[in-house]
Design a protein around this motif. Structure first.
Motif, PDB file in Angstrom:
ATOM      1  N   LEU A   1       0.810  -1.234  -0.074  1.00 24.01           N
ATOM      2  CA  LEU A   1      -0.085   0.114   0.017  1.00 24.01           C
ATOM      3  C   LEU A   1       0.802   1.154   0.020  1.00 24.01           C
ATOM      4  CD1 LEU A   1      -2.903  -1.318   2.511  1.00 24.01           C
ATOM      5  CD2 LEU A   1      -3.365  -0.265   0.004  1.00 24.01           C
ATOM      6  N   PHE A   2       1.898   1.229   0.860  1.00 20.98           N
ATOM      7  CA  PHE A   2       2.754   2.358   0.789  1.00 20.98           C
ATOM      8  C   PHE A   2       3.552   2.545  -0.524  1.00 20.98           C
ATOM      9  CE2 PHE A   2       3.661   2.351   5.807  1.00 20.98           C
ATOM     10  CZ  PHE A   2       2.621   3.109   5.915  1.00 20.98           C
ATOM     11  N   PHE A   3       4.184   1.338  -1.133  1.00 19.71           N
ATOM     12  CA  PHE A   3       4.610   1.657  -2.538  1.00 19.71           C
ATOM     13  C   PHE A   3       3.906   2.061  -3.434  1.00 19.71           C
ATOM     14  CE2 PHE A   3       7.879  -1.627  -0.435  1.00 19.71           C
ATOM     15  CZ  PHE A   3       8.799  -0.631  -0.015  1.00 19.71           C
ATOM     16  N   THR A   4       2.565   1.546  -3.516  1.00 13.61           N
ATOM     17  CA  THR A   4       1.716   2.199  -4.597  1.00 13.61           C
ATOM     18  C   THR A   4       1.460   3.512  -4.244  1.00 13.61           C
ATOM     19  OG1 THR A   4       0.022   0.771  -3.424  1.00 13.61           O
ATOM     20  CG2 THR A   4       1.127  -0.088  -5.433  1.00 13.61           C
ATOM     21  N   GLY A   5       0.841   3.667  -2.913  1.00 12.92           N
ATOM     22  CA  GLY A   5       0.249   5.056  -2.611  1.00 12.92           C
ATOM     23  C   GLY A   5       1.327   6.040  -2.729  1.00 12.92           C
ATOM     24  N   TYR A   6       2.411   5.936  -2.283  1.00 16.31           N
ATOM     25  CA  TYR A   6       3.486   7.007  -2.437  1.00 16.31           C
ATOM     26  C   TYR A   6       4.128   7.346  -3.889  1.00 16.31           C
ATOM     27  CZ  TYR A   6       2.864   7.244   2.529  1.00 16.31           C
ATOM     28  OH  TYR A   6       2.164   7.327   3.720  1.00 16.31           O
TER      29      TYR A   6
ATOM     30  N   ASP B   1       3.938  19.526  -1.825  1.00 21.59           N
ATOM     31  CA  ASP B   1       3.948  19.231  -2.989  1.00 21.59           C
ATOM     32  C   ASP B   1       2.455  19.602  -3.505  1.00 21.59           C
ATOM     33  OD1 ASP B   1       5.211  17.647  -5.105  1.00 21.59           O
ATOM     34  OD2 ASP B   1       4.403  15.673  -4.680  1.00 21.59           O
ATOM     35  N   GLU B   2       2.539  20.407  -4.779  1.00 23.69           N
ATOM     36  CA  GLU B   2       1.025  21.007  -5.173  1.00 23.69           C
ATOM     37  C   GLU B   2       0.138  19.799  -5.794  1.00 23.69           C
ATOM     38  OE1 GLU B   2      -0.165  23.831  -8.569  1.00 23.69           O
ATOM     39  OE2 GLU B   2       1.213  24.657  -7.248  1.00 23.69           O
ATOM     40  N   GLY B   3      -1.074  20.023  -5.248  1.00 23.93           N
ATOM     41  CA  GLY B   3      -1.975  18.971  -6.139  1.00 23.93           C
ATOM     42  C   GLY B   3      -2.412  17.932  -5.202  1.00 23.93           C
ATOM     43  N   TYR B   4      -1.458  17.340  -4.560  1.00 18.49           N
ATOM     44  CA  TYR B   4      -1.745  16.108  -3.699  1.00 18.49           C
ATOM     45  C   TYR B   4      -0.937  15.757  -2.675  1.00 18.49           C
ATOM     46  CZ  TYR B   4      -3.541  11.437  -2.589  1.00 18.49           C
ATOM     47  OH  TYR B   4      -4.044  10.378  -1.817  1.00 18.49           O
TER      48      TYR B   4
ATOM     49  N   MET C   1       1.084   9.614  -4.656  1.00 15.86           N
ATOM     50  CA  MET C   1       1.409  10.892  -4.190  1.00 15.86           C
ATOM     51  C   MET C   1       2.707  11.618  -4.528  1.00 15.86           C
ATOM     52  SD  MET C   1       1.784  11.678  -0.146  1.00 15.86           S
ATOM     53  CE  MET C   1       0.335  11.207   0.528  1.00 15.86           C
ATOM     54  N   PHE C   2       3.711  10.904  -4.589  1.00 11.42           N
ATOM     55  CA  PHE C   2       5.033  11.743  -5.007  1.00 11.42           C
ATOM     56  C   PHE C   2       5.338  11.135  -6.496  1.00 11.42           C
ATOM     57  CE2 PHE C   2       5.450  11.522  -0.269  1.00 11.42           C
ATOM     58  CZ  PHE C   2       5.164  13.008   0.051  1.00 11.42           C
ATOM     59  N   ASN C   3       4.484  11.336  -7.364  1.00  6.59           N
ATOM     60  CA  ASN C   3       4.720  10.788  -8.530  1.00  6.59           C
ATOM     61  C   ASN C   3       5.941  11.235  -9.500  1.00  6.59           C
ATOM     62  OD1 ASN C   3       2.860  13.131  -8.642  1.00  6.59           O
ATOM     63  ND2 ASN C   3       3.276  12.950 -10.897  1.00  6.59           N
ATOM     64  N   ASP C   4       6.093  12.528  -9.140  1.00  6.37           N
ATOM     65  CA  ASP C   4       7.261  13.026  -9.743  1.00  6.37           C
ATOM     66  C   ASP C   4       8.668  12.484  -9.053  1.00  6.37           C
ATOM     67  OD1 ASP C   4       6.660  14.401  -7.622  1.00  6.37           O
ATOM     68  OD2 ASP C   4       6.410  16.467  -8.626  1.00  6.37           O
ATOM     69  N   GLU C   5       8.554  12.743  -7.837  1.00  6.95           N
ATOM     70  CA  GLU C   5      10.036  12.083  -7.179  1.00  6.95           C
ATOM     71  C   GLU C   5      10.027  10.561  -6.955  1.00  6.95           C
ATOM     72  OE1 GLU C   5       7.610  13.986  -5.574  1.00  6.95           O
ATOM     73  OE2 GLU C   5       8.460  15.766  -4.925  1.00  6.95           O
TER      74      GLU C   5
END
Lengths: 223, 334
Positions: free
Chosen positions: B27-32, B262-265, B35-39
């Protein structure tokens, strides 16, 4: 000068201005629910049968308005009267304060500098937050019934009205607005749209909160 | 094995802990990744890409809810479950232990309260199954997982709560709540990994959550054969713990700061404090946080390996006739 000629001088076309900063907005008093805009959009962008980038929502179908409000739907709502049968062309209004952009977790949705709200297909994960956030029902998920998207409810890739950005780049108006027989879809900057509606004796059908979402600070033009 | 490796959990609890850990890590690896899709673009790609990452997250979410329901049922229908429920209730002694710990830190108490001792070699009737810190972990994780499950289900179902959900405010509220609660939880998990992976007595892993108490030999002979003097501090403990401590702090701080800026989410554009593109430092920090989580999942797997090895060793001893009674006695004593 005949009356008709006078009217032609008074009323402008639906498409007044295109390109950077152009906005799109419905004049519900002019919409006759003919479906021309839907057909034009589908034909121009080859939109499949499962999806409509623009759709006409008709409320109180077949009902008469309260006396004196037959052509004044917005005033009817403001005064608590029944507006009667009213048709609203619903699409992406490329909002100034776009809630879809605000909630998109993967930055797939962006508000571009030229004013268009764009969905970047390769980033969209189909979470459908934008669907929850948009007050106008613009986000569409044509692949939501396909394979894993249906099983997991992920929606596939989001699709929506682009306000025919490519057409506008070459000086043409959006297909829906160009096609509209009654010029019920207005395209131009906020001031032009507000002036045109004033000329027609129309008023925005949306409430103040929705107007602020669509036009931001320029919502004041419609007061 | 030493007497410090006292048995704490049943086999069922250790199995549940391992499954819950694995599920939460997914859940963490998919969720983050989302969430931090750019990083963490690479993580989102690894976890199914744009087409699959949300599906994997939802499957793991369904798994989490199944585990929670299973555990609640188990707690209710089994005598051990009901006694465990009594074990996690906060008592007056726990409050006293908290106060005494503060005094201990300030140098105004000579020792820690029995309710703060995990493995003091104390008698079973003096030292409870869970310290007040252990109870806190159970409470915090339970509340977090419950709230994350509920908000996750509401986000998943677009029609379930449409009357209240189909507003901009509600949509944003769910997004912010689910996202920020996840960040709060991941900070706790990072600390949990560090806490139970780098204790000097158990480095690189406390086995109590992986080896059931039924497999831990108890020694009441008092001859010290199983005592603390058998322990040796691993030569790598100092530097590894220092490095992991630093990485854990960087990871926790980066996740917290990243979630706010982190703007947006998870914070909508209108509410964001910073916004804009994230810096290189933030990208490095968030990736360090994910590395800490990765160490956690590796340690969790290592815990299961330890159990398997210990099972084999016990079987081997049994074959060789080294039968040890539950009270530590030998067959020759009779």
């Amino acid at each position: 000068m005949s009356t008709n000629e006078q009217n032609r001088e008074v009323l402008g076309q639906g498409v007044m201005n295109v390109g950077e900063g152009a906005r799109i907005f419905p004049d519900v008093e002019a919409c006759i629910d003919c479906g021309g805009c839907v057909v034009a959009c589908k034909r121009t962008w080859d939109v499949g049968p499962q999806e409509q980038r623009i759709s006409i929502s008709t409320m109180l179908e077949g009902q008469e308005a309260d006396e004196g409000f037959n052509h004044r739907s917005s005033q009817a709502l403001a005064e608590g009267a029944s507006p009667g049968e009213t048709s609203i062309p619903m699409q992406c209004y490329h909002c100034e304060n776009a809630p879809c952009v605000s909630v998109c977790p993967v930055d797939s949705l962006i508000k571009k500098e030229n004013g268009f709200v764009e969905v970047r297909d390769d980033l969209c994960i189909g979470c459908q937050y934008c669907l929850s956030a948009c007050p106008f029902g613009a986000p569409q998920f044509p692949d939501s019934n396909d394979g894993s998207a249906q099983v997991f409810g992920t929606g596939g890739t989001m699709d929506k009205c682009t306000m025919c950005e490519e057409r506008q780049h070459v000086g043409k108006g959006p297909a829906c607005a160009e096609e509209c027989a009654t010029d019920a879809i207005l395209v131009g900057d906020a001031a032009e749209i507000a002036d045109e509606m004033e000329k027609r004796g129309s008023a925005p059908f949306f409430n103040d909160q929705a107007m602020e979402i669509i036009f931001g600070e320029e919502a004041g033009e419609f007061s | 094995m030493t007497s410090l490796d006292h048995g704490k959990f049943t086999r069922m609890t250790t199995t549940f802990h391992a499954l819950l850990g694995l599920d939460v890590f997914i859940l963490f690896f998919t969720g983050y990744g989302i969430m931090f899709n750019d990083e963490l673009w690479w993580l989102a790609e690894l976890m199914g890409g744009t087409a699959g990452v949300a599906a994997v997250h939802r499957v793991a979410g369904a798994g989490l809810i199944a585990l929670i329901v299973f555990w609640i049922v188990l707690m209710v229908i089994t005598p051990t479950g009901r006694s465990n429920f009594r074990e996690i209730l906060l008592t007056r002694e726990d409050i006293e232990a908290m106060i005494q710990d503060v005094k201990f830190m300030l140098g105004r108490a000579d020792e820690r309260h029995p309710n703060a001792l995990q493995f003091a070699g104390g008698k079973a009737d003096e030292v409870p199954l869970l310290t007040y810190i252990g109870k806190g972990v159970v409470y915090i994780f339970s509340v977090e997982l419950t709230l994350l499950s509920i908000s996750g289900l509401l986000i998943w179902s677009k029609t379930g709560v449409m009357e209240v959900y189909a507003t901009r405010t509600a949509a944003m509220a769910f997004v912010v709540f689910h996202g920020l609660l996840g960040v709060i939880m991941v900070m706790g998990i990072m600390f949990h990994i560090f806490e139970h992976g780098f204790h000097p007595a158990f480095y690189p892993l406390e086995p109590k959550a992986f080896i059931p108490r039924s497999m831990i030999p108890e020694d009441h002979s008092g001859n010290g054969e199983w005592g603390i003097e058998k322990l040796e501090l691993s030569p790598s403990w100092h530097w590894v713990t220092t490095v992991m401590g630093v990485l854990t702090v960087i990871g926790i701080v980066s996740f917290l700061v990243g979630s706010i800026f982190d703007e947006g989410y998870p914070v909508p554009r209108e509410l964001v404090i910073g916004g804009g593109p994230t810096s290189l430092l933030m990208t490095i920090g968030i990736n360090i946080g994910v590395f800490v989580l990765f160490v956690g999942i590796v340690l969790s797997m290592y815990g299961n390996v330890l159990r398997v090895r210990w099972e084999k060793e016990l079987a081997q001893r049994q074959e060789e006739g080294e039968t040890v009674a539950a009270d530590g006695g030998e067959p020759s004593d009779d």
